[in-house]
Design a protein around this motif. Structure first.
Motif: not given
Length: 135
Positions: A56-57, A59-61, A64, A77, A81
């Protein structure tokens, strides 16, 4: 990355098993460097991030950085999410804009309302131009 449930369980078991060895190695290292006398509470601790959170981290990076680079729109985005299609993401964005307008009016902040609406409209316009030019 491990994406299989059994791989994640195996990794958690290995972490639990090897944690005692990690603590012992660092204990010996700190004692030999005269940074700790080996008595009392350890001056350090380990906190392992679960492998599922790691995905998850990452994918978030990625999302972003794509937003910052301009290679992804806000609606794309939201779709990534929330794992929804483009139309639902656009509806969700509209709801977010409406809620933000309400909050801004309640707080008496009209300048932020205009700038946030303009930036979102610019994003939508650039996306539609790209889609039109691609067709």
């Amino acid at each position: 990355m491990f994406n299989n449930k059994f791989d994640m369980e195996t990794t958690e078991i290995k972490i639990a098993f090897y944690s005692a060895y990690f603590y012992r190695i660092f204990d010996l290292l700190l004692i030999s460097e005269n940074l700790w006398n080996g008595i009392g509470e350890r001056p350090y601790s380990f906190k392992f991030i679960p492998i599922a959170i790691n995905d998850q981290i990452i994918q978030d990076q990625i999302i972003n950085s794509r937003l910052n680079n301009g290679t992804m729109t806000v609606t794309e985005s939201i779709g990534e999410y929330d794992n929804i299609d483009q139309l639902m993401a656009e509806n969700k964005l509209e709801n977010i804009i409406i809620e933000n307008k309400k909050l801004n009016k309640e707080l008496g902040d009209n300048e932020n309302e205009q700038s946030s609406t303009n930036s979102i409209n610019e994003t939508r316009t650039s996306t539609s131009k790209e889609t039109t030019s691609n067709n």
